[in-house]
Design an enzyme around this catalytic site. Structure first.
Site, short mmCIF file in Angstrom:
data_model
loop_
_atom_site.label_atom_id
_atom_site.label_comp_id
_atom_site.label_asym_id
_atom_site.label_seq_id
_atom_site.Cartn_x
_atom_site.Cartn_y
_atom_site.Cartn_z
N SER A 111 0.83 -1.20 0.00
CA SER A 111 0.00 0.00 0.00
C SER A 111 0.88 1.27 0.00
CB SER A 111 -0.95 -0.04 1.20
OG SER A 111 -1.99 0.89 1.04
N HIS A 263 -7.30 -6.10 -0.12
CA HIS A 263 -6.14 -5.22 -0.03
C HIS A 263 -5.03 -5.83 0.81
CE1 HIS A 263 -4.00 -1.47 -0.30
NE2 HIS A 263 -3.99 -1.30 1.01
#
Length: 286
Positions: A111, A263
């Site tokens: 991320s 994610h």
């Protein structure tokens, strides 16, 4: 501390959990230094090195593994003097390599950590052997100037603190997992505890002020280091479309995506990621 690596038949690996001083900031670090190629792991926003909890022991079979909590997050200092910019985070990564006397390393980021990894590659390309990007952030602009200005007003910290307290760790975990059954009490505790630090809101405000925008397409095209992009097809935070665009802009990149993964792909697909990393880095599987 001894952690079990892989399955029951795997050998055990000793990890050192300690604090190191980098850029006048106390940094929490977990490492297993061996006579093997080094890989440095960088977590994302409001996360910690716990992001790699399942992947890290697998990697230690074939790499010297170093995982840090970035300033402001995890167990690291919530500094009120650190400059929370991507450029300075990249400088901290390089200082960490200096600390362990590493000329070069594989740099892996999840991320926001992926963006920091790419900033590191821009800052010192000769020291980054290859990039591994897990659901990397991309193309986010800098914060709105009005919001940055507002952050200097006396009441802003109270608003930030109230918003953090209102956030549900469980709700946030559900947003980053595709398979909610994988969420554990340990994860809730690990991701929730740093939010209770009195200086956590202050560090987030400083990140808001200091964070540059993500690298532009033109800047990305100057990163010629081989890059492996690993993505969850159900990612709600950084959609797969961002991964596809990054793969187009990075001159020497490949993208691999996984269905039924969100994610936090490092928690949902650790075995698959481990195999891809071994293949990409050229490290022979045992």
């Amino acid at each position: 501390m001894t952690l079990q690596i892989g399955g029951e038949d795997e050998e055990e690996m000793d990890y050192t959990k300690t604090y190191i001083r980098l850029l006048n900031t106390n940094i929490y670090c977990e490492h297993a230094i061996q006579d093997k190629p080094p890989i440095l792991l960088i977590h994302g926003f409001v996360a910690s090195s716990y992001t790699f909890n399942r992947l890290k022991p697998m990697l230690a079979n074939d790499f010297s593994v170093i995982a840090i909590d970035l300033p402001g997050f995890g167990k690291s200092e919530k500094s009120t003097t650190f400059t929370y910019s991507f450029d300075n985070y990249a400088e901290l990564v390089l200082k960490c390599m200096d600390h362990f006397q590493l000329d070069e390393a594989f740099i892996a980021g999840h991320s926001m950590g992926g963006q920091i990894a790419m900033y590191t590659a821009i800052k010192s390309p000769r020291r980054v052997k290859k990039l591994i990007l897990f659901c990397s952030s991309g193309y986010l602009p800098r914060a709105n100037p009005y919001l940055i200005y507002s952050s200097y007003l006396p009441f802003f910290q109270l608003i930030a603190k109230r918003k953090i307290n209102a956030q549900s760790v469980v709700r946030n975990l559900k947003n980053v997992f595709y398979d909610h059954s994988l969420i554990t009490k340990d994860q809730i505790e690990e991701y929730g505890k740093p939010l209770q630090d009195k200086n956590f809101p202050k560090s987030l405000i400083r990140l808001l002020r200091h964070r540059e925008g993500d690298l532009s397409s033109n800047e990305l095209r100057n990163i010629h280091i081989p890059a492996l992009l690993l993505w969850g097809e159900e990612d709600k935070v950084v959609p797969l479309t961002i991964g596809k665009k990054l793969c187009q802009d990075l001159p020497n990149a490949q993208l691999i995506s996984y269905d039924k993964a969100g994610h936090l792909i490092t928690e949902e697909k650790p075995n698959e990621l481990w195999k891809q990393i071994l293949s990409f880095t050229g490290v022979r599987m045992k």
